[in-house]
Design a protein around this motif. Sequence first.
Motif, PDB file in Angstrom:
ATOM      1  N   TYR A   8       0.859  -1.188   0.000  1.00  0.00           N
ATOM      2  CA  TYR A   8       0.000   0.000   0.000  1.00  0.00           C
ATOM      3  C   TYR A   8       0.897   1.241   0.000  1.00  0.00           C
TER       4      TYR A   8
ATOM      5  N   GLY B 243     -10.376   2.531  -0.866  1.00  0.00           N
ATOM      6  CA  GLY B 243      -8.973   2.940  -0.845  1.00  0.00           C
ATOM      7  C   GLY B 243      -8.512   3.727   0.374  1.00  0.00           C
ATOM      8  N   LYS B 244      -9.347   3.830   1.413  1.00  0.00           N
ATOM      9  CA  LYS B 244      -8.928   4.631   2.577  1.00  0.00           C
ATOM     10  C   LYS B 244      -7.670   4.049   3.219  1.00  0.00           C
ATOM     11  N   SER B 245      -7.709   2.747   3.499  1.00  0.00           N
ATOM     12  CA  SER B 245      -6.563   2.165   4.212  1.00  0.00           C
ATOM     13  C   SER B 245      -5.306   2.204   3.338  1.00  0.00           C
ATOM     14  N   HIS B 246      -5.478   1.941   2.062  1.00  0.00           N
ATOM     15  CA  HIS B 246      -4.328   1.997   1.149  1.00  0.00           C
ATOM     16  C   HIS B 246      -3.708   3.408   1.188  1.00  0.00           C
TER      17      HIS B 246
ATOM     18  N   VAL C 195     -13.804  -0.886  -5.139  1.00  0.00           N
ATOM     19  CA  VAL C 195     -12.592  -1.332  -5.839  1.00  0.00           C
ATOM     20  C   VAL C 195     -12.228  -2.757  -5.435  1.00  0.00           C
ATOM     21  N   ARG C 196     -12.498  -3.072  -4.158  1.00  0.00           N
ATOM     22  CA  ARG C 196     -12.148  -4.414  -3.702  1.00  0.00           C
ATOM     23  C   ARG C 196     -12.864  -5.479  -4.537  1.00  0.00           C
TER      24      ARG C 196
ATOM     25  N   GLU D 176     -11.163  -5.764  -7.895  1.00  0.00           N
ATOM     26  CA  GLU D 176      -9.911  -6.492  -7.707  1.00  0.00           C
ATOM     27  C   GLU D 176     -10.202  -7.977  -7.481  1.00  0.00           C
TER      28      GLU D 176
ATOM     29  N   ASN E 226     -10.839  10.633  -6.111  1.00  0.00           N
ATOM     30  CA  ASN E 226     -10.005  10.750  -4.899  1.00  0.00           C
ATOM     31  C   ASN E 226      -8.973  11.876  -4.978  1.00  0.00           C
TER      32      ASN E 226
ATOM     33  N   SER F  28     -15.491   7.255   3.203  1.00  0.00           N
ATOM     34  CA  SER F  28     -16.089   6.597   2.038  1.00  0.00           C
ATOM     35  C   SER F  28     -16.685   5.291   2.533  1.00  0.00           C
ATOM     36  N   SER F  29     -17.497   4.648   1.698  1.00  0.00           N
ATOM     37  CA  SER F  29     -17.916   3.306   2.077  1.00  0.00           C
ATOM     38  C   SER F  29     -16.729   2.359   1.880  1.00  0.00           C
ATOM     39  N   CYS F  30     -16.906   1.092   2.260  1.00  0.00           N
ATOM     40  CA  CYS F  30     -15.725   0.227   2.314  1.00  0.00           C
ATOM     41  C   CYS F  30     -15.194  -0.113   0.920  1.00  0.00           C
TER      42      CYS F  30
ATOM     43  N   ASN G 282       1.599   3.629  -5.938  1.00  0.00           N
ATOM     44  CA  ASN G 282       0.721   2.726  -6.686  1.00  0.00           C
ATOM     45  C   ASN G 282      -0.746   2.978  -6.335  1.00  0.00           C
ATOM     46  N   PHE G 283      -1.011   4.152  -5.815  1.00  0.00           N
ATOM     47  CA  PHE G 283      -2.401   4.558  -5.580  1.00  0.00           C
ATOM     48  C   PHE G 283      -2.831   5.409  -6.773  1.00  0.00           C
ATOM     49  N   VAL G 284      -3.789   4.902  -7.528  1.00  0.00           N
ATOM     50  CA  VAL G 284      -4.169   5.573  -8.774  1.00  0.00           C
ATOM     51  C   VAL G 284      -5.080   6.772  -8.470  1.00  0.00           C
TER      52      VAL G 284
HETATM   53  P1  ADP Z   1     -11.076   0.860   2.442  1.00  0.00           P
HETATM   54  O1  ADP Z   1     -10.055   1.039   3.506  1.00  0.00           O
HETATM   55  O2  ADP Z   1     -11.717   2.129   1.978  1.00  0.00           O
HETATM   56  O3  ADP Z   1     -12.103  -0.174   2.802  1.00  0.00           O
HETATM   57  P2  ADP Z   1      -8.876  -0.325   0.976  1.00  0.00           P
HETATM   58  O4  ADP Z   1      -7.850   0.718   1.172  1.00  0.00           O
HETATM   59  O5  ADP Z   1      -8.775  -1.552   1.796  1.00  0.00           O
HETATM   60  O6  ADP Z   1     -10.346   0.291   1.141  1.00  0.00           O
HETATM   61  O7  ADP Z   1      -8.900  -0.676  -0.585  1.00  0.00           O
HETATM   62  C1  ADP Z   1      -9.468  -1.878  -1.089  1.00  0.00           C
HETATM   63  C2  ADP Z   1      -8.627  -2.371  -2.243  1.00  0.00           C
HETATM   64  O8  ADP Z   1      -8.748  -1.486  -3.332  1.00  0.00           O
HETATM   65  C3  ADP Z   1      -7.126  -2.416  -1.897  1.00  0.00           C
HETATM   66  O9  ADP Z   1      -6.571  -3.550  -2.483  1.00  0.00           O
HETATM   67  C4  ADP Z   1      -6.581  -1.154  -2.547  1.00  0.00           C
HETATM   68  O10 ADP Z   1      -5.226  -1.330  -2.938  1.00  0.00           O
HETATM   69  C5  ADP Z   1      -7.482  -1.000  -3.737  1.00  0.00           C
HETATM   70  N1  ADP Z   1      -7.646   0.411  -4.163  1.00  0.00           N
HETATM   71  C6  ADP Z   1      -8.656   1.241  -3.849  1.00  0.00           C
HETATM   72  N2  ADP Z   1      -8.499   2.439  -4.439  1.00  0.00           N
HETATM   73  C7  ADP Z   1      -7.336   2.363  -5.135  1.00  0.00           C
HETATM   74  C8  ADP Z   1      -6.618   3.273  -5.965  1.00  0.00           C
HETATM   75  N3  ADP Z   1      -7.069   4.512  -6.196  1.00  0.00           N
HETATM   76  N4  ADP Z   1      -5.466   2.858  -6.520  1.00  0.00           N
HETATM   77  C9  ADP Z   1      -5.004   1.597  -6.301  1.00  0.00           C
HETATM   78  N5  ADP Z   1      -5.641   0.692  -5.545  1.00  0.00           N
HETATM   79  C10 ADP Z   1      -6.796   1.058  -4.963  1.00  0.00           C
END
Ligand code: ADP
Length: 458
Positions: free
Chosen positions: A128, A169-172, A330-331, A334, A139, A164-166, A132-134
């Motif tokens: 993370y 990308g918040k944790s990333h 996004v999850r 993925e 966002n 945001s909802s789950c 590599n955060f697009v």
């Molecule tokens: P949240 O914390 O909001 O629930 P996460 O941070 O766990 O979400 O993100 C879920 C997945 O989506 C992770 O694998 C993360 O890498 C990916 N992801 C979400 N947004 C992006 C982004 N903008 N670029 C790259 N990966 C992203």
Amino acid sequence: MDSPSKLDLNNILNKVITKLDSHLEQAPLRCNLVQLGNDGHFRLEVESDLQGKLFANRYLEELKRELELVFASNVTVTIKVNKGHRSKKQHHSDAIAPHLSLIEDTPASQPPAPLPKGSLRGNIRTDYRLDNFVIGDCNRLAVEAIRDIVIKGKAPYYPLYLYSSCGLGKSHLLQGFCAAVFDRHPHLKICYIACDEFVNDFIESLRNNKQNEFREKYRQIDVLVVDDVHFLSTKKASQEEFVHTFNALQNSSGTLVLSSDAPPVDSKEIKQHLRDRFGGGLVLELDLPDYETRVKILTMKLQQKMSGKPVNAQWMKVIEYISSKNFTNVREYEGALNRVLFSIQNNGEMNGSLLDCVRELLKENRTWTIADCFRLIKDKFGVPDADLKSRARNRELSLARSFLIRLMREKLNMSLKDVGKLLGRAHTSILELDNKTIKKINSDPEWRSIWESLNNCD
Ligand code: ADP
Ligand code: MG
């Protein structure tokens, strides 16, 4: 080109030196980096010809590379020897890289003083990262706010609150943020903590009568990141403690970054005075990425899985196909890509084109298995199977478990007893939970939309 603060320049210099020669943390190398005007010209001031040569041979290229990365333009660095120069500036709090300035003030015959070392605490995933955060319209503002803090090492607002909802990308973003701040400002004490860990830590401190230690621990931090603060919703005592932490860090001019599943004003189960504080800085939302951004994210993810190799045209079609699906986070996108990869790696020969196989694989009306239910829940909530089967509880986990039970009951027609056995619970508890879930799906739009998205996944 933006004017960097002296601290930023010194941090870059520090990073380059310690990257190439970590032992120089202790070595008496005195130098100073200054910016000349706004055209990408920098001057590196050293104290002797020998140092100048050493610098030119060993660090100059790396320093230029680093400066070009940071300022996104070509740079020139001139080395200047200031013989007998002792920089008064180094007494200032924003002086050069901390180890260099300390050594400057130490008489040559004495060993250097211990360095003020920073630290990075918390469970941070190495994949993370910010690079590599697009970035997309979904966002952009949040990433800009984060980058601003990374550059300055400090937030201009208190707190930065992202929601945001789950799965968006918040944790990333937050974990990438912590790593980037630490990289750029290694003297800072940075802590990333999931809110449930904060709460557990607090409860533990109460149990062991160590509240003072608990408070002291959080007070010393420069940059505190608390992920998923909505977890405080049902924890009244922890909310009060969080107010203390919030105020203490604010009084010591620290930086606080929070994430949640809702904006402060909608977090009704959080006490008003804490909600007001949450909303008192900068509040930004992360949205579902649009199609183009989804394509970029999945391309990035696939590249990572293929150790950086470029994605070929056939796979681009697959990515475009998955990105065109109607998932809610996004999850899930993925997850679909992972499913495809897994299946193709394990099924050997393909009948028809890759895209046809993927279409077949992700098509609707398929037969459900227990593994499908766990996988869908994992994709949606990011909760591993072991946690779902454990006795642990927090809001997200309970939510995920409720939907897992619903899926198994509806898609597999599993008996209460079998579900109970699988999740280590009595069948009566499963019945109670499932009835609650059905009621919520029928009455609460958020629950309904989660249920619909689970049904639409493939
Ligand atoms: P949240 O914390 O909001 O629930 P996460 O941070 O766990 O979400 O993100 C879920 C997945 O989506 C992770 O694998 C993360 O890498 C990916 N992801 C979400 N947004 C992006 C982004 N903008 N670029 C790259 N990966 C992203
Ligand atoms: Mg998260």
